[in-house]
Design a protein around this motif. Structure first.
Motif, PDB file in Angstrom:
ATOM      1  N   ALA A  63       0.875  -1.200   0.017  1.00 10.97           N
ATOM      2  CA  ALA A  63       0.104   0.083   0.025  1.00 10.97           C
ATOM      3  C   ALA A  63       0.771   1.243   0.018  1.00 10.97           C
ATOM      4  O   ALA A  63       0.135   2.499   0.167  1.00 10.97           O
ATOM      5  N   GLY A  64       2.196   1.129   0.084  1.00 15.02           N
ATOM      6  CA  GLY A  64       2.847   2.179   0.007  1.00 15.02           C
ATOM      7  C   GLY A  64       3.524   2.689   1.390  1.00 15.02           C
ATOM      8  O   GLY A  64       3.644   1.821   2.252  1.00 15.02           O
ATOM      9  N   GLY A 107      -2.755  -7.850  -5.887  1.00 11.69           N
ATOM     10  CA  GLY A 107      -3.424  -6.876  -5.328  1.00 11.69           C
ATOM     11  C   GLY A 107      -3.134  -5.508  -5.240  1.00 11.69           C
ATOM     12  O   GLY A 107      -2.696  -5.024  -6.207  1.00 11.69           O
ATOM     13  N   ILE A 108      -2.978  -4.745  -4.303  1.00  9.28           N
ATOM     14  CA  ILE A 108      -2.695  -3.447  -4.072  1.00  9.28           C
ATOM     15  C   ILE A 108      -1.274  -3.223  -4.411  1.00  9.28           C
ATOM     16  O   ILE A 108      -0.165  -3.831  -3.819  1.00  9.28           O
ATOM     17  N   CYS A 109      -1.156  -1.982  -5.140  1.00 11.70           N
ATOM     18  CA  CYS A 109       0.357  -1.506  -5.438  1.00 11.70           C
ATOM     19  C   CYS A 109       0.295  -0.187  -5.731  1.00 11.70           C
ATOM     20  O   CYS A 109      -0.026   0.412  -6.691  1.00 11.70           O
ATOM     21  N   PHE A 110       0.253   0.536  -4.585  1.00 12.41           N
ATOM     22  CA  PHE A 110      -0.200   2.073  -4.555  1.00 12.41           C
ATOM     23  C   PHE A 110       1.298   2.721  -4.097  1.00 12.41           C
ATOM     24  O   PHE A 110       1.968   2.513  -3.194  1.00 12.41           O
ATOM     25  N   PHE A 131      -3.687  -0.361  -9.190  1.00  4.25           N
ATOM     26  CA  PHE A 131      -2.321   0.393  -9.212  1.00  4.25           C
ATOM     27  C   PHE A 131      -2.908   2.022  -8.846  1.00  4.25           C
ATOM     28  O   PHE A 131      -3.826   2.274  -9.463  1.00  4.25           O
ATOM     29  N   ALA A 132      -2.159   2.781  -7.971  1.00  2.60           N
ATOM     30  CA  ALA A 132      -2.530   3.995  -7.920  1.00  2.60           C
ATOM     31  C   ALA A 132      -1.216   4.903  -7.264  1.00  2.60           C
ATOM     32  O   ALA A 132      -0.465   4.204  -6.740  1.00  2.60           O
ATOM     33  N   VAL A 133      -1.178   5.906  -7.653  1.00  4.59           N
ATOM     34  CA  VAL A 133      -0.236   7.159  -7.234  1.00  4.59           C
ATOM     35  C   VAL A 133      -1.058   8.064  -6.479  1.00  4.59           C
ATOM     36  O   VAL A 133      -1.105   9.195  -6.900  1.00  4.59           O
ATOM     37  N   PRO A 134      -1.319   8.070  -5.143  1.00  7.58           N
ATOM     38  CA  PRO A 134      -2.516   8.916  -4.642  1.00  7.58           C
ATOM     39  C   PRO A 134      -1.599  10.115  -3.634  1.00  7.58           C
ATOM     40  O   PRO A 134      -2.330  10.636  -2.787  1.00  7.58           O
ATOM     41  N   ALA A 135      -0.457  10.629  -4.354  1.00  6.60           N
ATOM     42  CA  ALA A 135       0.192  11.807  -3.629  1.00  6.60           C
ATOM     43  C   ALA A 135      -0.708  12.963  -3.485  1.00  6.60           C
ATOM     44  O   ALA A 135      -0.783  13.716  -2.485  1.00  6.60           O
TER      45      ALA A 135
END
Length: 260
Positions: A63-64, A107-110, A131-135
């Motif tokens: 999840a980062g 699964g989650i790769c954020f 996938f996400a880059v939630p900065a």
């Protein structure tokens, strides 16, 4: 008591680093960023290691960064810069690793997990990966060097979409963008990861290292990296493995490479 957050195993030339915090969706603490970089640097210098696989325990890759630490370890500009230096070092260790690094993504790769995957050479994911880059939802800027990995791995258009919207994409979208090499059904995932890693490990190590250096030089156009790639390529011509490869071809047998 929490178990070891990073697990490292090595077998037959394949080293596996496992992010091991499944209860936190394998979120990465500051200490883990530092430890991860140390593991990659150590493994890349071990003669018996020919490829590294990075993966997560359980159903998720990562999840980062662990946001629960941000108030204390990333609460102002100075501490944020210090924190960023630790995750940038982890990205750089993968990016600059002399041997191939594979990301095995479930699964989650954020966020920072996405950054780690982007810094790897090859990325294979399950069909249910996200996938996400939630900065942008946290009010943070993504590290510039790591953004370079995302642009190279997913393309500038997808990098813009992910960072501007903080939206999620699924595995087919990541594959279409070029971020993924392959999508594998969950039941076959571990087998496929093992097959790919084993294939790399069985090939001539000096040749694989030279190819990685040459690809990096081709992407960077950096004179120093071009020179290093040339040196790495030249070294294969004088190697025992080159002689072994020729002999195995002539004898119609499988070569046994020693990395010499």
């Amino acid at each position: 008591m929490e178990t070891e957050p990073l697990l490292v195993t090595t077998a037959d030339g394949v080293a596996t680093i496992t992010i091991n915090r499944p209860a936190r969706k394998n979120a990465i603490t500051q200490a883990m960023w530092v430890e991860l970089a140390s593991h990659v640097l150590r493994l890349s210098s071990e003669p018996g290691v020919r490829v590294i696989v990075l993966r997560g325990t359980g159903q998720d890759f990562s999840a980062g960064a662990d946001i629960s630490e941000f108030d204390t370890l990333r609460g102002d500009a100075d501490s944020a810069r210090a924190y960023e230096a630790t995750n940038s070092a982890a990205f750089a260790s993968l990016r600059n690793c002399a041997i191939p690094v594979m990301a095995a993504i479930r699964g989650i790769c954020f966020g920072g997990g996405f950054g780690l995957a982007a810094a790897c050479d090859l990325r294979i994911a399950t069909s249910d990966a996200q996938f996400a880059v939630p900065a942008a939802r946290l009010g943070l800027a993504y590290p510039q060097d790591a953004m370079g990995d995302i642009v190279w791995a997913a393309g500038p258009q997808m990098a813009r979409y992910l960072t501007y919207t903080a939206g999620r994409i699924d595995a087919p979208a990541a594959l279409a963008a070029g971020f993924l090499l392959e999508i594998v059904e969950p039941a076959r995932f571990d087998t496929r990861i093992d097959e790919t890693a084993r294939t790399i490990a069985d090939n001539a190590p000096l040749s694989v290292r030279a190819s990685k250096a040459a690809i990096r030089a081709a992407l960077s156009y950096d004179a120093g990296e071009i020179a290093l790639a040339q040196t790495a390529g030249d070294a294969t011509f004088f190697s025992d493995d080159y002689a072994e490869g020729r002999a195995a071809f002539a004898g119609r047998r499988t070569p046994v490479f020693k990395g010499q």
